[in-house]
Design a protein around this motif. Structure first.
Motif, mmCIF file in Angstrom:
data_model
loop_
_atom_site.group_PDB
_atom_site.id
_atom_site.type_symbol
_atom_site.label_atom_id
_atom_site.label_comp_id
_atom_site.label_asym_id
_atom_site.label_seq_id
_atom_site.Cartn_x
_atom_site.Cartn_y
_atom_site.Cartn_z
ATOM 1 N N LEU A 1 0.827 -1.210 0.000
ATOM 2 C CA LEU A 1 0.000 0.000 0.000
ATOM 3 C C LEU A 1 0.863 1.262 0.000
ATOM 4 C CD1 LEU A 1 -2.905 -0.867 2.469
ATOM 5 C CD2 LEU A 1 -3.003 -0.712 -0.020
ATOM 6 N N ALA A 2 1.992 1.207 0.709
ATOM 7 C CA ALA A 2 2.888 2.362 0.717
ATOM 8 C C ALA A 2 3.466 2.619 -0.677
ATOM 9 C CB ALA A 2 4.009 2.143 1.730
ATOM 10 N N VAL A 3 3.815 1.541 -1.380
ATOM 11 C CA VAL A 3 4.334 1.690 -2.746
ATOM 12 C C VAL A 3 3.270 2.281 -3.654
ATOM 13 C CG1 VAL A 3 5.184 0.430 -4.759
ATOM 14 C CG2 VAL A 3 6.035 -0.147 -2.486
ATOM 15 N N ILE A 4 2.038 1.770 -3.544
ATOM 16 C CA ILE A 4 0.940 2.285 -4.376
ATOM 17 C C ILE A 4 0.670 3.755 -4.053
ATOM 18 C CG2 ILE A 4 -1.525 2.074 -4.854
ATOM 19 C CD1 ILE A 4 -1.263 -0.921 -4.376
ATOM 20 N N GLY A 5 0.636 4.086 -2.748
ATOM 21 C CA GLY A 5 0.399 5.472 -2.362
ATOM 22 C C GLY A 5 1.493 6.404 -2.856
ATOM 23 N N PHE A 6 2.752 5.951 -2.758
ATOM 24 C CA PHE A 6 3.860 6.776 -3.247
ATOM 25 C C PHE A 6 3.755 7.001 -4.755
ATOM 26 C CE2 PHE A 6 8.129 7.029 -5.131
ATOM 27 C CZ PHE A 6 8.626 8.155 -4.483
ATOM 28 N N ALA A 7 3.380 5.943 -5.488
ATOM 29 C CA ALA A 7 3.237 6.078 -6.939
ATOM 30 C C ALA A 7 2.128 7.066 -7.292
ATOM 31 C CB ALA A 7 2.951 4.709 -7.555
ATOM 32 N N PHE A 8 1.008 7.009 -6.557
ATOM 33 C CA PHE A 8 -0.087 7.941 -6.819
ATOM 34 C C PHE A 8 0.331 9.378 -6.525
ATOM 35 C CE2 PHE A 8 -3.191 4.626 -7.437
ATOM 36 C CZ PHE A 8 -4.201 5.268 -8.152
ATOM 37 N N VAL A 9 1.004 9.578 -5.404
ATOM 38 C CA VAL A 9 1.431 10.933 -5.039
ATOM 39 C C VAL A 9 2.424 11.477 -6.064
ATOM 40 C CG1 VAL A 9 2.714 12.268 -3.314
ATOM 41 C CG2 VAL A 9 0.981 10.623 -2.586
ATOM 42 N N ALA A 10 3.367 10.636 -6.486
ATOM 43 C CA ALA A 10 4.356 11.078 -7.475
ATOM 44 C C ALA A 10 3.686 11.403 -8.809
ATOM 45 C CB ALA A 10 5.417 9.994 -7.670
ATOM 46 N N ALA A 11 2.740 10.542 -9.232
ATOM 47 C CA ALA A 11 2.045 10.791 -10.494
ATOM 48 C C ALA A 11 1.223 12.069 -10.429
ATOM 49 C CB ALA A 11 1.156 9.604 -10.849
ATOM 50 N N ALA A 12 0.578 12.318 -9.276
ATOM 51 C CA ALA A 12 -0.196 13.549 -9.129
ATOM 52 C C ALA A 12 0.711 14.770 -9.068
ATOM 53 C CB ALA A 12 -1.053 13.467 -7.868
ATOM 54 N N HIS A 13 1.854 14.629 -8.412
ATOM 55 C CA HIS A 13 2.776 15.760 -8.280
ATOM 56 C C HIS A 13 3.320 16.202 -9.643
ATOM 57 C CE1 HIS A 13 5.876 18.335 -6.592
ATOM 58 N NE2 HIS A 13 6.776 17.702 -7.328
ATOM 59 N N TYR A 14 3.646 15.236 -10.493
ATOM 60 C CA TYR A 14 4.198 15.574 -11.800
ATOM 61 C C TYR A 14 3.125 15.740 -12.877
ATOM 62 C CZ TYR A 14 8.795 14.480 -9.897
ATOM 63 O OH TYR A 14 9.950 14.480 -9.138
ATOM 64 N N GLY A 15 1.876 15.727 -12.481
ATOM 65 C CA GLY A 15 0.786 15.993 -13.424
ATOM 66 C C GLY A 15 0.432 14.843 -14.331
ATOM 67 N N LEU A 16 0.947 13.639 -14.045
ATOM 68 C CA LEU A 16 0.669 12.508 -14.931
ATOM 69 C C LEU A 16 -0.789 12.066 -14.829
ATOM 70 C CD1 LEU A 16 3.921 10.383 -14.401
ATOM 71 C CD2 LEU A 16 3.362 11.925 -16.297
ATOM 72 N N LEU A 17 -1.327 12.056 -13.614
ATOM 73 C CA LEU A 17 -2.714 11.627 -13.443
ATOM 74 C C LEU A 17 -3.675 12.558 -14.172
ATOM 75 C CD1 LEU A 17 -3.069 10.455 -9.723
ATOM 76 C CD2 LEU A 17 -3.262 9.088 -11.795
ATOM 77 N N SER A 18 -3.506 13.848 -13.964
ATOM 78 C CA SER A 18 -4.404 14.798 -14.625
ATOM 79 C C SER A 18 -4.259 14.734 -16.139
ATOM 80 C CB SER A 18 -4.114 16.220 -14.126
ATOM 81 O OG SER A 18 -2.753 16.577 -14.394
ATOM 82 N N GLN A 19 -3.044 14.495 -16.626
ATOM 83 C CA GLN A 19 -2.840 14.395 -18.074
ATOM 84 C C GLN A 19 -3.540 13.166 -18.646
ATOM 85 O OE1 GLN A 19 1.260 14.331 -19.261
ATOM 86 N NE2 GLN A 19 0.792 14.016 -21.431
ATOM 87 N N VAL A 20 -3.414 12.033 -17.939
ATOM 88 C CA VAL A 20 -4.067 10.812 -18.410
ATOM 89 C C VAL A 20 -5.577 10.985 -18.427
ATOM 90 C CG1 VAL A 20 -4.546 8.402 -17.831
ATOM 91 C CG2 VAL A 20 -2.204 9.262 -17.731
ATOM 92 N N TRP A 21 -6.145 11.522 -17.342
ATOM 93 C CA TRP A 21 -7.599 11.683 -17.270
ATOM 94 C C TRP A 21 -8.095 12.728 -18.279
ATOM 95 C CZ3 TRP A 21 -7.588 12.077 -11.197
ATOM 96 C CH2 TRP A 21 -7.322 10.792 -10.676
ATOM 97 N N ARG A 22 -7.293 13.743 -18.531
ATOM 98 C CA ARG A 22 -7.702 14.794 -19.465
ATOM 99 C C ARG A 22 -7.639 14.317 -20.909
ATOM 100 N NH1 ARG A 22 -4.299 18.060 -17.951
ATOM 101 N NH2 ARG A 22 -2.725 17.788 -19.566
ATOM 102 N N GLU A 23 -6.600 13.568 -21.256
ATOM 103 C CA GLU A 23 -6.426 13.138 -22.632
ATOM 104 C C GLU A 23 -7.347 11.979 -23.009
ATOM 105 O OE1 GLU A 23 -4.576 14.532 -24.899
ATOM 106 O OE2 GLU A 23 -3.624 16.005 -23.582
ATOM 107 N N ASP A 24 -7.805 11.211 -22.012
ATOM 108 C CA ASP A 24 -8.684 10.077 -22.297
ATOM 109 C C ASP A 24 -10.128 10.574 -22.374
ATOM 110 O OD1 ASP A 24 -9.961 7.687 -22.579
ATOM 111 O OD2 ASP A 24 -9.574 6.988 -20.529
#
Length: 259
Positions: A24-47
């Motif tokens: 869970l810590a690995v998953i949480g770290f990956a989510f935080v890193a993806a959100a920090h660098y804008g990857l999550l918002s980019q994926v959701w926006r482009e899809d």
């Protein structure tokens, strides 16, 4: 008379839960890193299909469900260790105490309530009702294993579902990418630019949905691997405990009753 020492059982309390927390810590770290660098918002926006958002939500729900299963199995493993200490602590399992309902075999100790204790009591009930027949715990053990695995089969289903959703997004993305080419006029520069923009959008859908589906599916499979390993260990140790200590005690009780 030599004193009997308590058997050494190699058990770290909640070791399975600790493994789950690391995941869970690995998953949480990956989510935080993806959100920090804008990857999550980019994926959701482009899809434009919204499949990536759906995959993320389903993944989080399945991860929470799997974490609850990890907690339950961690408690079951700790309970098994307590039962082993109660039964093996003095090296004997008195057969005259096997019939007691609240607490099965243990000298000067009772079994703590839990899934393993209930299984041992079911085994004793089966042996009591089937007098004269050889005790075979195969079917009862299969039922016990199925009960333990029932909760986390949902996680394996969701892992496959996420992979399927990712492939569905790939197909939709390629359809969206190739659709503008059908009526394209090679001499119309503006139409070519619009078609290229539409093709890039379709390619983004195909890649991002495939990426989110693969990542979510792989992480859920890791969690499922931890759960399956815990169930296998629980079944293996329960089988050893019953074959070595409980079933011989039941047989002795039968022979004494027959005399």
């Amino acid at each position: 008379m030599p004193s009997r020492t308590r058997p050494s059982l190699v058990d770290s309390e909640h070791i399975l839960l600790l493994k789950g927390l690391i995941l869970l810590a690995v998953i949480g770290f990956a989510f935080v890193a993806a959100a920090h660098y804008g990857l999550l918002s980019q994926v959701w926006r482009e899809d434009m299909t919204g499949l990536s958002v759906a995959i993320t939500v389903v993944f989080l729900v399945a991860t929470a469900h799997g974490s609850l299963c990890l907690l339950q199995l961690s408690r079951a493993l700790n309970h098994l260790a307590d039962v082993q200490h109660a039964i093996e602590g003095d090296g004997v399992v008195p057969s005259d105490r096997l019939g007691e309902r609240p607490a099965l075999p243990g000298e000067r100790a009772t079994l703590p309530d839990g899934c393993v204790s209930r299984y041992i009591r079911d085994l004793h009930t089966k042996a009591s009702l089937g007098r004269g027949h050889k005790i075979d715990q195969g079917l009862l053990l299969d039922s016990f294993e199925a009960e333990l695995k029932h909760g986390h089969l949902f996680g394996w289903f969701i892992a496959d579902l996420l992979l399927s959703l990712g492939l569905l997004g790939t197909v939709i993305g390629f359809i969206a990418m190739l659709a503008p080419i059908g009526g394209l006029d090679a001499g119309d520069q503006s139409a070519i630019k619009a078609a290229l923009a539409a093709m890039s959008g379709g390619m983004a859908v195909a890649l991002y949905t495939t990426l989110t589906g693969l990542i979510g599916g792989m992480l859920l499979k890791i969690q499922g691997f931890l759960l399956d390993g815990a169930v296998d260990e629980l079944i293996r140790r329960t089988t050893r405990l019953t074959e070595v200590h409980v079933l011989p005690a039941i047989e002795r009780m039968r022979s004494h009753a027959a005399v």
